[in-house]
Design a protein around this motif. Structure first.
Motif, PDB file in Angstrom:
ATOM      1  N   VAL A  85      -4.652  -8.646  -5.547  1.00 34.36           N
ATOM      2  CA  VAL A  85      -4.654  -8.256  -4.132  1.00 34.36           C
ATOM      3  C   VAL A  85      -3.362  -8.696  -3.452  1.00 34.36           C
ATOM      4  O   VAL A  85      -2.770  -7.943  -2.664  1.00 34.36           O
ATOM      5  N   SER A  86      -2.895  -9.892  -3.765  1.00 38.42           N
ATOM      6  CA  SER A  86      -1.634 -10.371  -3.180  1.00 38.42           C
ATOM      7  C   SER A  86      -0.479  -9.448  -3.541  1.00 38.42           C
ATOM      8  O   SER A  86       0.355  -9.099  -2.686  1.00 38.42           O
ATOM      9  N   SER A  87      -0.410  -9.051  -4.800  1.00 37.46           N
ATOM     10  CA  SER A  87       0.686  -8.190  -5.264  1.00 37.46           C
ATOM     11  C   SER A  87       0.636  -6.833  -4.582  1.00 37.46           C
ATOM     12  O   SER A  87       1.671  -6.296  -4.156  1.00 37.46           O
ATOM     13  N   VAL A  88      -0.555  -6.266  -4.491  1.00 37.51           N
ATOM     14  CA  VAL A  88      -0.697  -4.962  -3.850  1.00 37.51           C
ATOM     15  C   VAL A  88      -0.379  -5.063  -2.358  1.00 37.51           C
ATOM     16  O   VAL A  88       0.331  -4.217  -1.793  1.00 37.51           O
ATOM     17  N   ARG A  89      -0.864  -6.120  -1.729  1.00 44.15           N
ATOM     18  CA  ARG A  89      -0.624  -6.279  -0.296  1.00 44.15           C
ATOM     19  C   ARG A  89       0.870  -6.398  -0.002  1.00 44.15           C
ATOM     20  O   ARG A  89       1.374  -5.816   0.966  1.00 44.15           O
ATOM     21  N   ALA A  92       3.259  -5.108  -1.747  1.00 43.94           N
ATOM     22  CA  ALA A  92       3.949  -3.876  -2.119  1.00 43.94           C
ATOM     23  C   ALA A  92       3.708  -2.729  -1.149  1.00 43.94           C
ATOM     24  O   ALA A  92       4.444  -1.749  -1.148  1.00 43.94           O
ATOM     25  N   VAL A  93       2.667  -2.859  -0.334  1.00 39.36           N
ATOM     26  CA  VAL A  93       2.237  -1.759   0.529  1.00 39.36           C
ATOM     27  C   VAL A  93       2.653  -2.034   1.974  1.00 39.36           C
ATOM     28  O   VAL A  93       2.546  -3.173   2.440  1.00 39.36           O
ATOM     29  N   PRO A  94       3.146  -1.034   2.700  1.00 37.14           N
ATOM     30  CA  PRO A  94       3.511  -1.245   4.106  1.00 37.14           C
ATOM     31  C   PRO A  94       2.349  -1.826   4.904  1.00 37.14           C
ATOM     32  O   PRO A  94       1.179  -1.525   4.645  1.00 37.14           O
ATOM     33  N   LEU A 143      -0.375  -2.383 -10.768  1.00 42.54           N
ATOM     34  CA  LEU A 143      -1.166  -1.954  -9.618  1.00 42.54           C
ATOM     35  C   LEU A 143      -0.317  -1.931  -8.351  1.00 42.54           C
ATOM     36  O   LEU A 143      -0.410  -0.997  -7.543  1.00 42.54           O
ATOM     37  N   ALA A 144       0.527  -2.938  -8.186  1.00 43.60           N
ATOM     38  CA  ALA A 144       1.382  -2.992  -7.001  1.00 43.60           C
ATOM     39  C   ALA A 144       2.363  -1.820  -6.980  1.00 43.60           C
ATOM     40  O   ALA A 144       2.569  -1.182  -5.936  1.00 43.60           O
ATOM     41  N   GLU A 145       2.941  -1.517  -8.134  1.00 47.38           N
ATOM     42  CA  GLU A 145       3.901  -0.412  -8.218  1.00 47.38           C
ATOM     43  C   GLU A 145       3.215   0.920  -7.881  1.00 47.38           C
ATOM     44  O   GLU A 145       3.760   1.744  -7.138  1.00 47.38           O
ATOM     45  N   ASN A 146       2.029   1.120  -8.424  1.00 48.31           N
ATOM     46  CA  ASN A 146       1.311   2.364  -8.152  1.00 48.31           C
ATOM     47  C   ASN A 146       0.793   2.422  -6.721  1.00 48.31           C
ATOM     48  O   ASN A 146       0.765   3.493  -6.106  1.00 48.31           O
ATOM     49  N   ALA A 147       0.387   1.278  -6.188  1.00 49.53           N
ATOM     50  CA  ALA A 147      -0.066   1.248  -4.794  1.00 49.53           C
ATOM     51  C   ALA A 147       1.068   1.616  -3.852  1.00 49.53           C
ATOM     52  O   ALA A 147       0.873   2.327  -2.856  1.00 49.53           O
ATOM     53  N   ALA A 148       2.274   1.137  -4.162  1.00 50.28           N
ATOM     54  CA  ALA A 148       3.433   1.468  -3.327  1.00 50.28           C
ATOM     55  C   ALA A 148       3.707   2.969  -3.360  1.00 50.28           C
ATOM     56  O   ALA A 148       4.018   3.581  -2.323  1.00 50.28           O
TER      57      ALA A 148
END
Length: 321
Positions: free
Chosen positions: A123-127, A129-131, A77-82
């Motif tokens: 959520v932590s991982s996505v946060r 990974a995302v600007p 999810l983090a990779e795709n969110a980035a």
């Protein structure tokens, strides 16, 4: 007070987002979920669900659009969110509310509400990974089978970095059956420090008022209620709302888009699907639905819409099922 437009798989997609944001009242839209499972998705996958990404992440009327992701693998999810963040969405939303059996069976949506620790990790991982300029938000239900971990889930999501929290006021087990337990949203709102948006069973202005009273939330997300009444957001805000005569041009514009984006065998069904919702509020839609419910010919439907949806007793040449 802000009004959000909910995603509804197979119904409230970018075609209907366009129509429902042509009338005033809606402030923010959220897309249907993009399923993330084990691979890095190409840009076209995000853009298929959210073609608004090609236009500044706004509907043609200028309403901001958030793109929703669904999955259970924090790293994926983090990779795709980035990657999604590179397309400049207004925000990235994470789905922990979908009650569909197929989705839940594959560890997506509401089933994760039994695992608040995993919610926090996602959520932590996505946060991370995302600007920082791209908000990360989340949607949840009150629980999976019951509400025992409701506050644990809300704390897990918000402490991990979710900037806003939409809460559908039912568990997965409740499905979409009335009532919605708006008072439980109030408990969540008091327990967290981020804005909470109430969702579920708001069909009329009176429902909004009661939801606001019980939940303490001024902000709401509308789904089936605004599909049935495109003027609901305007009415809640005290703005002029479209009557049936104002809705008919929206039906015609919707049909024009359906012909472009939807496979021929499903085209007539999409229009009838919306009419079937509209008849809950507008009796004229019920008459129109009965008039065309067996019609399949796209040219006949297009001509009928162009004429303003007349409903004579009989019309020669209509193609029946």
């Amino acid at each position: 007070m802000k009004i959000y437009l909910a995603p509804m798989e197979g119904l409230l997609d970018h075609l209907l987002r366009d129509m429902l944001t042509r009338t005033p009242g809606v402030d923010i839209c959220v897309t249907e979920f993009v399923r993330v499972s084990g691979s890095l998705l190409p840009n076209r996958t995000f853009q298929r669900i959210a073609p608004e990404l090609l236009h500044g992440s706004r509907t043609p009327s200028g309403v901001p659009v958030r793109v929703q992701l669904l999955g259970s693998d924090p790293a994926c999810l983090a990779e795709n969110a980035a990657k999604l963040a590179e397309l400049a969405p207004m925000a990235i939303d994470l789905n922990f509310g979908c009650p569909a059996k197929t989705v839940n069976r594959h560890r997506g949506g509401a089933v994760l509400l039994d695992e608040p620790e995993l919610l926090h990790e996602i959520v932590s991982s996505v946060r991370r990974a995302v600007p920082a300029a791209v908000p990360v938000t989340a949607k949840m239900r009150l629980g999976y089978n019951d509400r025992t971990r409701m506050l644990d889930c809300a704390h897990a999501l918000t402490s991990a970095g979710a900037a806003e929290l939409v809460v559908h006021a039912r568990t997965k087990a409740d499905g979409y059956k009335p009532p919605a337990y708006w008072h439980e949203i109030g408990r969540i709102r008091e327990a967290v420090t981020v804005p909470v948006i109430a969702n579920g069973e708001i069909w009329a202005v009176d429902d909004y008022v009661q939801c606001q009273l019980e939940s303490g939330c001024d902000d709401v997300m509308l789904g089936r209620g605004i599909v049935a009444d495109p003027g609901l957001a305007a009415r809640i805000k005290g703005l002029p709302a479209p009557d049936w005569d104002a809705i008919k041009p929206l039906l015609a514009a919707f049909w024009d888009d359906v012909l472009i984006y939807i496979l021929p065998k499903y085209q007539a069904g999409r229009l009838k699907q919306w009419l079937n919702y509209l008849k809950r509020i507008h009796p004229e839609a019920g008459i129109a639905f009965e008039h065309i419910k067996t019609v399949k010919d796209a040219d006949v439907i297009g001509a009928w819409l162009a004429e303003g949806c007349p409903v004579p007793a009989a019309e020669p040449g209509w193609t029946k099922a």
